[in-house]
Write an enzyme that holds these catalytic residues in place. Structure first.
Site, PDB file in Angstrom:
ATOM      1  CG  ASN A  97     -12.756  -3.371  13.236  1.00  0.00           C
ATOM      2  OD1 ASN A  97     -13.337  -3.803  12.193  1.00  0.00           O
ATOM      3  ND2 ASN A  97     -11.532  -3.943  13.482  1.00  0.00           N
ATOM      4  CB  THR A 125      -1.821   9.295  18.460  1.00  0.00           C
ATOM      5  OG1 THR A 125      -0.662   9.554  17.515  1.00  0.00           O
ATOM      6  CG2 THR A 125      -1.207   9.315  19.924  1.00  0.00           C
ATOM      7  NE  ARG A 126      -2.982   5.122  12.730  1.00  0.00           N
ATOM      8  CZ  ARG A 126      -1.883   4.419  13.328  1.00  0.00           C
ATOM      9  NH1 ARG A 126      -1.527   5.259  14.294  1.00  0.00           N
ATOM     10  NH2 ARG A 126      -1.635   3.134  12.991  1.00  0.00           N
ATOM     11  NE  ARG A 164      -0.779   7.645   9.646  1.00  0.00           N
ATOM     12  CZ  ARG A 164      -1.122   6.583   9.465  1.00  0.00           C
ATOM     13  NH1 ARG A 164      -2.612   6.346   9.491  1.00  0.00           N
ATOM     14  NH2 ARG A 164      -0.642   5.430   9.143  1.00  0.00           N
ATOM     15  CB  VAL A 166      -9.120   1.883  14.702  1.00  0.00           C
ATOM     16  CG1 VAL A 166      -9.158   3.192  14.072  1.00  0.00           C
ATOM     17  CG2 VAL A 166      -9.517   1.569  16.043  1.00  0.00           C
ATOM     18  CB  VAL A 167     -13.574   4.650  13.305  1.00  0.00           C
ATOM     19  CG1 VAL A 167     -14.927   5.277  13.390  1.00  0.00           C
ATOM     20  CG2 VAL A 167     -12.735   5.659  13.581  1.00  0.00           C
ATOM     21  CE1 TYR A 186      -4.116   1.858   0.498  1.00  0.00           C
ATOM     22  CE2 TYR A 186      -2.717   3.337   2.117  1.00  0.00           C
ATOM     23  CZ  TYR A 186      -3.708   3.403   1.324  1.00  0.00           C
ATOM     24  OH  TYR A 186      -4.764   4.420   1.328  1.00  0.00           O
TER      25      TYR A 186
HETATM   26  N1  UDP Z   1      -6.665  -0.697  15.778  1.00  0.00           N
HETATM   27  C1  UDP Z   1      -7.253  -1.488  16.918  1.00  0.00           C
HETATM   28  N2  UDP Z   1      -8.084  -2.086  16.935  1.00  0.00           N
HETATM   29  C2  UDP Z   1      -8.917  -2.503  15.650  1.00  0.00           C
HETATM   30  C3  UDP Z   1      -8.298  -1.954  14.594  1.00  0.00           C
HETATM   31  C4  UDP Z   1      -7.192  -1.015  14.504  1.00  0.00           C
HETATM   32  O1  UDP Z   1      -6.375  -1.084  17.828  1.00  0.00           O
HETATM   33  O2  UDP Z   1      -9.900  -3.256  15.667  1.00  0.00           O
HETATM   34  C5  UDP Z   1      -5.428   0.087  15.678  1.00  0.00           C
HETATM   35  C6  UDP Z   1      -4.315  -0.139  14.869  1.00  0.00           C
HETATM   36  O3  UDP Z   1      -3.554  -1.060  15.359  1.00  0.00           O
HETATM   37  C7  UDP Z   1      -3.863   1.181  14.451  1.00  0.00           C
HETATM   38  C8  UDP Z   1      -4.900   2.129  14.463  1.00  0.00           C
HETATM   39  O4  UDP Z   1      -6.042   1.553  15.248  1.00  0.00           O
HETATM   40  O5  UDP Z   1      -2.974   1.650  15.440  1.00  0.00           O
HETATM   41  C9  UDP Z   1      -5.431   2.550  13.207  1.00  0.00           C
HETATM   42  O6  UDP Z   1      -5.628   1.576  12.454  1.00  0.00           O
HETATM   43  P1  UDP Z   1      -6.595   1.536  11.092  1.00  0.00           P
HETATM   44  O7  UDP Z   1      -6.197  -0.076  10.602  1.00  0.00           O
HETATM   45  O8  UDP Z   1      -7.959   2.088  11.381  1.00  0.00           O
HETATM   46  O9  UDP Z   1      -5.675   2.481  10.217  1.00  0.00           O
HETATM   47  P2  UDP Z   1      -4.233   2.686   9.853  1.00  0.00           P
HETATM   48  O10 UDP Z   1      -3.959   3.945  10.332  1.00  0.00           O
HETATM   49  O11 UDP Z   1      -3.207   1.816  11.057  1.00  0.00           O
HETATM   50  O12 UDP Z   1      -3.981   2.497   8.541  1.00  0.00           O
END
Ligand code: UDP
Ligand code: UDP
Length: 314
Positions: free
Chosen positions: A166, A186-187, A253, A163-164, A121
């Site tokens: 889920n 963080t995000r 991030r 993550v959101v 990606y």
């Molecule tokens: N994450 C989590 N639980 C989940 C899915 C994601 O804790 O069920 C965490 C993941 O490890 C990352 C962050 O949430 O640190 C964002 O993950 P996502 O897959 O949404 O996007 P990314 O920014 O990693 O591409």
């Protein structure tokens, strides 16, 4: 705005359901097509968003992920070159990798693993940026490159895996919330309507604005904070469970949005709690339509607690 719109999707992660309400509009046309193959149509603007963006989806067929970004960009740039169309590229904050600069400005070159599980990606999107800037320099194409940071909102797939979605689906079902790692990573989450407004502002900006320009919400949260917020907003009985942190998961991030603000007059305005409310309402309706057993914890929590007590007693 009165434009004719041709929507091109291979439905690898998208669904027809998301555009069903547009099908009766005479200005809207839908084509099932994969951008890794050439596409000959007549257009004057192209928005290239093709590529699965959730780690679980793009890692499922990583070779195809790189092809989608690289061959897809070549075909869309070839199309733009022939039709003299202005072309927008949905790039990503993943071009910064696991960053050692915080927040990330567009001038930062990034820290990306070229051979890891996220590379299909990250490097695919980086190569697409290279192609955009070479078509710009070599063929004078009008390009618009946006680097999109984590975005969420209605019409996400319940199995998207990010993550959101889920956390919301788990919370609505009162299932365990899957926290990867210790939740301190963080995000910064941008609501989809804000992002689309940014797309439109970038696309209609003057030709010398090529990007790359960061588009995202600069308010940063830990993933643990996000989990707590989702639980509170859904009034859920879900507990947190810890799962291993995926490989190459960026620690932190947050976009530096100075350029978007100064050159496009754009900033994300929807606070996370408000965007989450719209997104929760969407998933609540979706799960109800699918006949999910525990469909509305907010409304039914008392009822469910009653049932649970009855089971315990039995
Ligand atoms: N994450 C989590 N639980 C989940 C899915 C994601 O804790 O069920 C965490 C993941 O490890 C990352 C962050 O949430 O640190 C964002 O993950 P996502 O897959 O949404 O996007 P990314 O920014 O990693 O591409
Ligand atoms: N292409 C396309 N639609 C078009 C024009 C080109 O899909 O309307 C594809 C074409 O298959 C080609 C790619 O875009 O492989 C790149 O086109 P370009 O003109 O840059 O390269 P060339 O055809 O000279 O290799």
């Amino acid at each position: 705005m009165g434009h004719d719109v041709l929507c091109v999707d291979n439905f690898y992660t998208g669904t027809k359901r998301n555009v069903a309400h547009l099908m009766t509009n005479p200005r809207f046309e839908l084509v099932r097509h994969d951008v890794t193959f050439p596409l000959y149509v007549e257009v004057d603007e192209i928005f290239n968003l093709a590529c699965p963006a959730s780690p679980i989806h793009y890692q499922n067929d990583p070779v195809q992920t790189t092809k989608t970004s690289v061959h897809g960009a070549i075909n869309m740039l070839g199309l733009a070159k022939r039709t003299k169309a202005k072309i927008f590229q949905a790039s990503t904050s993943e071009v910064y990798g696991d960053p050692e600069m915080h927040p990330q400005p567009e001038s930062y070159w990034g820290r990306v693993n070229p051979i890891g599980v996220r590379s299909c990606y990250d490097e695919g999107k980086r190569c697409a940026e290279t192609l955009f800037f070479d078509y710009y320099r070599q063929h004078r194409l009008r390009i618009k490159v946006a680097r999109i940071f984590n975005t969420y909102g209605p019409r996400m797939h319940p199995n998207d895996g990010r993550v959101v979605s889920n956390f919301i689906v788990q919370a609505l079902r009162n299932e365990p919330i899957t926290l990867y790692g210790d939740g301190s990573q963080t995000r910064s989450f941008c609501y989809v309507s804000d992002l689309i407004e940014g797309f439109m502002k970038l696309m209609s900006s003057s030709d010398e604005i090529t990007g790359p320009v960061n588009l995202g919400n600069p308010t940063e949260f830990t993933i643990g904070e996000l989990a707590e917020l989702v639980i509170a907003l859904t009034n859920s009985r879900s507990r947190l469970i810890r799962l291993p942190l995926p490989a190459d998961d960026p620690r932190q991030r947050r976009p530096d949005t100075t350029i978007a603000e100064s050159k496009l007059g754009w900033s994300a305005t929807t606070p996370l709690a408000e965007g989450l409310k719209h997104t929760i309402a969407y998933f609540d309706r979706l799960l109800a339509e699918r006949g999910d057993a525990v469909r509305s914890p907010r409304v039914q929590s008392a009822e469910i607690r009653g049932a649970a007590t009855a089971r315990n007693v039995a």
